[in-house]
Design a protein around this motif. Structure first.
Motif, PDB file in Angstrom:
ATOM      1  N   ARG A 322       0.824  -1.214   0.000  1.00 26.77           N
ATOM      2  CA  ARG A 322       0.000   0.000   0.000  1.00 26.77           C
ATOM      3  C   ARG A 322       0.857   1.262   0.000  1.00 26.77           C
ATOM      4  NH1 ARG A 322      -0.053   1.531   5.375  1.00 26.77           N
ATOM      5  NH2 ARG A 322       0.338  -0.134   6.891  1.00 26.77           N
ATOM      6  N   GLU A 323       2.046   1.186   0.631  1.00 28.55           N
ATOM      7  CA  GLU A 323       2.922   2.352   0.635  1.00 28.55           C
ATOM      8  C   GLU A 323       3.514   2.588  -0.756  1.00 28.55           C
ATOM      9  OE1 GLU A 323       5.794   1.737   3.704  1.00 28.55           O
ATOM     10  OE2 GLU A 323       4.324   1.940   5.343  1.00 28.55           O
ATOM     11  N   LEU A 324       3.824   1.508  -1.456  1.00 24.81           N
ATOM     12  CA  LEU A 324       4.356   1.663  -2.810  1.00 24.81           C
ATOM     13  C   LEU A 324       3.309   2.266  -3.738  1.00 24.81           C
ATOM     14  CD1 LEU A 324       6.467   1.292  -4.985  1.00 24.81           C
ATOM     15  CD2 LEU A 324       5.765  -1.109  -5.192  1.00 24.81           C
ATOM     16  N   LEU A 325       2.077   1.812  -3.642  1.00 22.06           N
ATOM     17  CA  LEU A 325       1.030   2.371  -4.491  1.00 22.06           C
ATOM     18  C   LEU A 325       0.789   3.841  -4.162  1.00 22.06           C
ATOM     19  CD1 LEU A 325      -1.557  -0.555  -4.625  1.00 22.06           C
ATOM     20  CD2 LEU A 325      -0.089   0.256  -6.479  1.00 22.06           C
ATOM     21  N   ALA A 326       0.871   4.189  -2.882  1.00 26.66           N
ATOM     22  CA  ALA A 326       0.691   5.589  -2.496  1.00 26.66           C
ATOM     23  C   ALA A 326       1.803   6.467  -3.058  1.00 26.66           C
ATOM     24  CB  ALA A 326       0.648   5.711  -0.974  1.00 26.66           C
ATOM     25  N   ALA A 327       3.002   5.870  -3.206  1.00 28.73           N
ATOM     26  CA  ALA A 327       4.147   6.625  -3.733  1.00 28.73           C
ATOM     27  C   ALA A 327       4.168   6.643  -5.253  1.00 28.73           C
ATOM     28  CB  ALA A 327       5.441   6.012  -3.203  1.00 28.73           C
ATOM     29  N   ALA A 328       3.261   5.893  -5.892  1.00 27.13           N
ATOM     30  CA  ALA A 328       3.199   5.837  -7.356  1.00 27.13           C
ATOM     31  C   ALA A 328       1.796   6.229  -7.808  1.00 27.13           C
ATOM     32  CB  ALA A 328       3.555   4.438  -7.851  1.00 27.13           C
ATOM     33  N   THR A 378       4.201  -0.750 -19.700  1.00 26.23           N
ATOM     34  CA  THR A 378       5.558  -0.247 -19.514  1.00 26.23           C
ATOM     35  C   THR A 378       5.566   0.989 -18.624  1.00 26.23           C
ATOM     36  OG1 THR A 378       6.322  -1.144 -21.624  1.00 26.23           O
ATOM     37  CG2 THR A 378       7.574   0.698 -20.703  1.00 26.23           C
ATOM     38  N   ALA A 379       4.612   1.881 -18.833  1.00 23.66           N
ATOM     39  CA  ALA A 379       4.536   3.090 -18.005  1.00 23.66           C
ATOM     40  C   ALA A 379       4.295   2.730 -16.544  1.00 23.66           C
ATOM     41  CB  ALA A 379       3.425   4.001 -18.519  1.00 23.66           C
ATOM     42  N   ALA A 380       3.465   1.736 -16.292  1.00 22.46           N
ATOM     43  CA  ALA A 380       3.196   1.321 -14.915  1.00 22.46           C
ATOM     44  C   ALA A 380       4.436   0.719 -14.274  1.00 22.46           C
ATOM     45  CB  ALA A 380       2.042   0.317 -14.892  1.00 22.46           C
ATOM     46  N   ALA A 381       5.137  -0.131 -15.030  1.00 21.83           N
ATOM     47  CA  ALA A 381       6.370  -0.729 -14.496  1.00 21.83           C
ATOM     48  C   ALA A 381       7.394   0.353 -14.188  1.00 21.83           C
ATOM     49  CB  ALA A 381       6.929  -1.739 -15.492  1.00 21.83           C
ATOM     50  N   ASP A 382       7.519   1.347 -15.070  1.00 21.00           N
ATOM     51  CA  ASP A 382       8.446   2.455 -14.838  1.00 21.00           C
ATOM     52  C   ASP A 382       8.063   3.234 -13.582  1.00 21.00           C
ATOM     53  OD1 ASP A 382       9.917   1.849 -17.091  1.00 21.00           O
ATOM     54  OD2 ASP A 382       8.905   3.318 -18.374  1.00 21.00           O
ATOM     55  N   SER A 383       6.771   3.522 -13.424  1.00 17.99           N
ATOM     56  CA  SER A 383       6.306   4.331 -12.304  1.00 17.99           C
ATOM     57  C   SER A 383       6.506   3.607 -10.974  1.00 17.99           C
ATOM     58  CB  SER A 383       4.829   4.682 -12.494  1.00 17.99           C
ATOM     59  OG  SER A 383       4.364   5.495 -11.436  1.00 17.99           O
ATOM     60  N   LEU A 384       6.166   2.334 -10.927  1.00 19.88           N
ATOM     61  CA  LEU A 384       6.332   1.564  -9.692  1.00 19.88           C
ATOM     62  C   LEU A 384       7.799   1.441  -9.313  1.00 19.88           C
ATOM     63  CD1 LEU A 384       3.684  -1.236 -10.346  1.00 19.88           C
ATOM     64  CD2 LEU A 384       3.554   0.534  -8.574  1.00 19.88           C
ATOM     65  N   THR A 385       8.638   1.199 -10.317  1.00 18.52           N
ATOM     66  CA  THR A 385      10.073   1.063 -10.043  1.00 18.52           C
ATOM     67  C   THR A 385      10.655   2.377  -9.560  1.00 18.52           C
ATOM     68  OG1 THR A 385      10.225  -0.642 -11.749  1.00 18.52           O
ATOM     69  CG2 THR A 385      12.266   0.367 -11.013  1.00 18.52           C
ATOM     70  N   ALA A 386      10.278   3.472 -10.223  1.00 17.17           N
ATOM     71  CA  ALA A 386      10.795   4.773  -9.827  1.00 17.17           C
ATOM     72  C   ALA A 386      10.376   5.131  -8.407  1.00 17.17           C
ATOM     73  CB  ALA A 386      10.319   5.842 -10.812  1.00 17.17           C
ATOM     74  N   ALA A 387       9.113   4.834  -8.069  1.00 18.51           N
ATOM     75  CA  ALA A 387       8.641   5.131  -6.708  1.00 18.51           C
ATOM     76  C   ALA A 387       9.387   4.322  -5.679  1.00 18.51           C
ATOM     77  CB  ALA A 387       7.141   4.846  -6.628  1.00 18.51           C
ATOM     78  N   LEU A 388       9.685   3.072  -6.011  1.00 17.14           N
ATOM     79  CA  LEU A 388      10.405   2.207  -5.088  1.00 17.14           C
ATOM     80  C   LEU A 388      11.831   2.699  -4.875  1.00 17.14           C
ATOM     81  CD1 LEU A 388      10.587  -0.392  -3.424  1.00 17.14           C
ATOM     82  CD2 LEU A 388      11.101  -1.607  -5.542  1.00 17.14           C
ATOM     83  N   LEU A 389      12.502   3.028  -5.960  1.00 15.39           N
ATOM     84  CA  LEU A 389      13.898   3.466  -5.863  1.00 15.39           C
ATOM     85  C   LEU A 389      14.010   4.835  -5.217  1.00 15.39           C
ATOM     86  CD1 LEU A 389      15.220   2.196  -9.321  1.00 15.39           C
ATOM     87  CD2 LEU A 389      15.371   1.076  -7.072  1.00 15.39           C
ATOM     88  N   THR A 390      13.057   5.699  -5.492  1.00 19.62           N
ATOM     89  CA  THR A 390      13.085   7.032  -4.903  1.00 19.62           C
ATOM     90  C   THR A 390      12.916   6.990  -3.399  1.00 19.62           C
ATOM     91  OG1 THR A 390      12.184   8.008  -6.935  1.00 19.62           O
ATOM     92  CG2 THR A 390      11.964   9.306  -4.918  1.00 19.62           C
ATOM     93  N   SER A 391      12.104   6.043  -2.947  1.00 22.67           N
ATOM     94  CA  SER A 391      11.877   5.904  -1.501  1.00 22.67           C
ATOM     95  C   SER A 391      13.004   5.170  -0.791  1.00 22.67           C
ATOM     96  CB  SER A 391      10.552   5.166  -1.257  1.00 22.67           C
ATOM     97  OG  SER A 391      10.651   3.830  -1.724  1.00 22.67           O
ATOM     98  N   GLY A 392      13.996   4.719  -1.562  1.00 24.01           N
ATOM     99  CA  GLY A 392      15.123   4.015  -0.964  1.00 24.01           C
ATOM    100  C   GLY A 392      14.856   2.544  -0.754  1.00 24.01           C
ATOM    101  N   GLY A 393      13.785   2.037  -1.346  1.00 20.88           N
ATOM    102  CA  GLY A 393      13.434   0.634  -1.169  1.00 20.88           C
ATOM    103  C   GLY A 393      14.180  -0.285  -2.097  1.00 20.88           C
TER     104      GLY A 393
END
Length: 393
Positions: A322-328, A378-393
């Motif tokens: 849920r935190e990843l979705l909130a960040a994306a 592809t856009a969804a995969a990019d967005s989820l990955t970016a949110a994860l990496l940005t949060s330090g996950g």
């Protein structure tokens, strides 16, 4: 089919929550508007204003039946999937209670849809019924052998959903039917998630009762149907007039029934045009792109092959779903069943697979549909990955 951008989705986040609900197909909206505008009459009336509504009801019944490879007379319209499930479970138990010498017995499984579980709890509490809740394996599938072993002389109903709404895992319904049918035990399946994604043939499945839901097949909320095999007797749970073969009283909502019929017809055409394969390719693309971007961290929940073509349920190491979705915010997905939205408890369905609470909390349910494209994946995969990496996950 239907790949022009939907007006409700244009310019908004990538929608990957089709298992929760689907946007109405504009062609279905046209059917509703026509029915509301011209055919307002009560289909049970005896004058000219009833003729149009009756024709629309008849046509809708034919269309839903065609999607299920069934006879039109077997389709009973209800106001929701939950109502259809309740009619199947409670109606079957009450109709068959007098046919057994002891307490009536129902068999279901632990990852069943909440509406079915609620109906089972109701008959347990108020109608002195025994219910067996069978476990599932690590993929979420029930063992038909467990069903056979659980049957008693008092068993009147087995109810097992066609496909899990969280993982997409398909259940061996036809195998279970081979056990129940010779014993005269009714078999119900909630097929809300499978309709329009895979072929549903009631004879091949061997079911006596099957639930289909409008808002899962690009029709409105507030309309559903229960397939009732010819010769099966149910006790109505809504009494009154004789509508729907006496199984569901209340003046029919002709416009919504017509909408479900139109949606069923579009779904049947989509299946014939290869929608199952298209969805599966996009689902696999999404899984592959996330796995490539996050090597070693993505884990599939549910069966790797025996699952819905549109459903991807994954866990990502060291992530709270849920935190990843909130960040994306550019992705509209879910962490599990919409029936439990707002509940921070780990998914019972995922825990039943043997996952730890932490693993279950990492889950994402990403479900695709009629307007999903490869570019959106592809856009969804990019967005989820970016949110994860940005949060330090």
């Amino acid at each position: 089919m239907g790949q022009d951008e939907h007006p409700a989705l244009a310019g908004r986040p990538v929608y990957l929550d089709y298992n929760a609900t689907t946007p109405m197909d504009p062609r279905v909206v046209d059917v509703i508007q026509a029915a509301l505008t011209t055919d307002f009459g009560n289909p049970s009336s005896a004058h000219a204003y009833a003729e149009g509504p009756r024709r629309r009801l008849t046509r809708a019944r034919e269309q839903v039946a065609a999607l299920l490879h069934a006879a039109p007379a077997t389709v009973v319209f209800t106001a929701s999937g939950s109502e259809a499930d309740a009619l199947a479970v409670r109606g079957a138990v009450l109709a068959r209670a007098a046919t057994v010498t002891g307490r009536p017995h129902v068999i279901t499984q632990v990852t069943e849809h909440p509406a079915v579980l609620a109906a089972c709890r109701h008959v347990q509490r108020w109608h002195d019924v025994d219910v067996t809740y069978l476990p599932v394996d690590r993929y979420g599938r029930i063992n038909p052998g467990d069903v056979r072993a659980a049957i008693t002389p008092e068993t009147v109903l087995v109810t097992v959903m066609h496909a899990n709404n969280e993982t997409g895992t398909l259940q061996p319904i036809a195998d279970i039917a081979e056990i129940t049918r010779p014993r005269g035990i009714l078999l119900h399946t909630d097929a809300a998630q499978g309709a329009g994604k895979v072929d549903l043939d009631v004879d091949k499945l061997g079911v006596d009762l099957l639930t289909i839901v409008g808002h899962k097949v690009y029709a409105p909320k507030g309309i559903a149907a229960l397939y009732v095999r010819e010769g099966v007797t149910l006790e109505p749970i809504i009494g009154g007039g004789g509508q729907e073969r006496g199984l569901r009283a209340g003046t029919e909502n002709v416009a919504l029934a017509a909408a479900l019929g139109a949606a069923a017809d579009l779904a049947a055409r989509g299946l014939a045009a290869g929608e199952t394969g298209r969805l599966a390719r996009l689902r696999d693309q999404l899984q592959a792109e996330l796995t490539e971007r996050l090597p070693g961290r993505v884990h599939l929940h549910g069966h790797p092959t025996l699952r819905l073509p549109n459903t991807l349920n994954i866990g990502i190491d060291d992530v709270i779903g849920r935190e990843l979705l909130a960040a994306a915010p550019d992705v509209a997905g879910s962490t599990g069943s919409a029936c439990h939205s707002g509940d921070d408890q780990p998914s019972a369905s995922l825990l039943a697979l043997g996952l730890t609470p932490g693993q279950a909390a990492s889950a994402l349910r990403l479900s695709l549909g009629r307007w999903t494209t490869a570019q959106q994946v592809t856009a969804a995969a990019d967005s989820l990955t970016a949110a994860l990496l940005t949060s330090g996950g």
